[in-house]
Write a protein that holds these residues in place. Structure first.
Motif, short mmCIF file in Angstrom:
data_model
loop_
_atom_site.label_atom_id
_atom_site.label_comp_id
_atom_site.label_asym_id
_atom_site.label_seq_id
_atom_site.Cartn_x
_atom_site.Cartn_y
_atom_site.Cartn_z
N ALA A 1 23.03 24.14 36.29
CA ALA A 1 22.14 24.14 37.21
C ALA A 1 21.40 23.00 37.48
O ALA A 1 21.20 22.35 38.42
N ARG A 2 21.10 22.10 36.39
CA ARG A 2 20.27 20.72 36.50
C ARG A 2 21.28 19.77 37.26
O ARG A 2 20.94 19.03 37.68
N SER B 1 29.49 23.40 39.29
CA SER B 1 30.16 24.53 39.16
C SER B 1 30.74 24.89 37.85
O SER B 1 31.16 23.92 37.23
N VAL B 2 30.98 26.01 37.43
CA VAL B 2 31.68 26.32 36.22
C VAL B 2 33.15 25.89 36.36
O VAL B 2 33.57 25.37 35.45
N ASP C 1 37.42 21.79 34.85
CA ASP C 1 38.21 20.85 35.23
C ASP C 1 38.03 19.43 34.45
O ASP C 1 38.77 19.01 33.93
N ARG C 2 36.97 19.19 34.48
CA ARG C 2 36.31 17.80 34.10
C ARG C 2 36.41 17.81 32.45
O ARG C 2 36.60 16.65 31.95
N PRO D 1 38.56 28.00 32.80
CA PRO D 1 37.44 28.42 33.12
C PRO D 1 36.98 29.71 32.51
O PRO D 1 35.99 29.97 32.00
N ALA D 2 38.36 30.36 32.21
CA ALA D 2 38.21 31.66 31.26
C ALA D 2 37.45 31.26 29.90
O ALA D 2 36.51 31.91 29.44
#
Length: 81
Positions: free
Chosen positions: A12-13, A17-18, A23-24, A29-30
């Protein structure tokens, strides 16, 4: 579990996104969801380091310890009064 993961706070800060974080960092994501939802039993230091690098933070910004009572639930902070 007494170790609490605060990845949501840092996301959030950083207005990230998740999916972008996954990716980075180079994880799925799971797997990131398992970690951020507190269901992970372990985290590799390489993954923690990558999270800190991408989020520009320290490990303590992502993880903290909370005491548990004997039933396994988190205890409330002591009353300051």
């Amino acid at each position: 579990m007494p170790i609490v993961v605060d990845i949501d706070v840092m996301l959030a800060r950083r207005k990230m996104s998740v999916g972008e974080l996954a990716d980075r960092v180079g994880i799925t994501p799971a797997n990131l969801a398992v970690l951020k939802n507190g269901r992970a039993k372990a985290v590799r230091f390489a993954t923690l380091a990558a999270l800190c690098e991408v989020l520009d933070c320290q490990p303590g910004d992502l993880l903290h310890w909370e005491a548990e009572d004997t039933a396994g639930s988190r205890t409330a902070p002591a009353d300051a009064s």
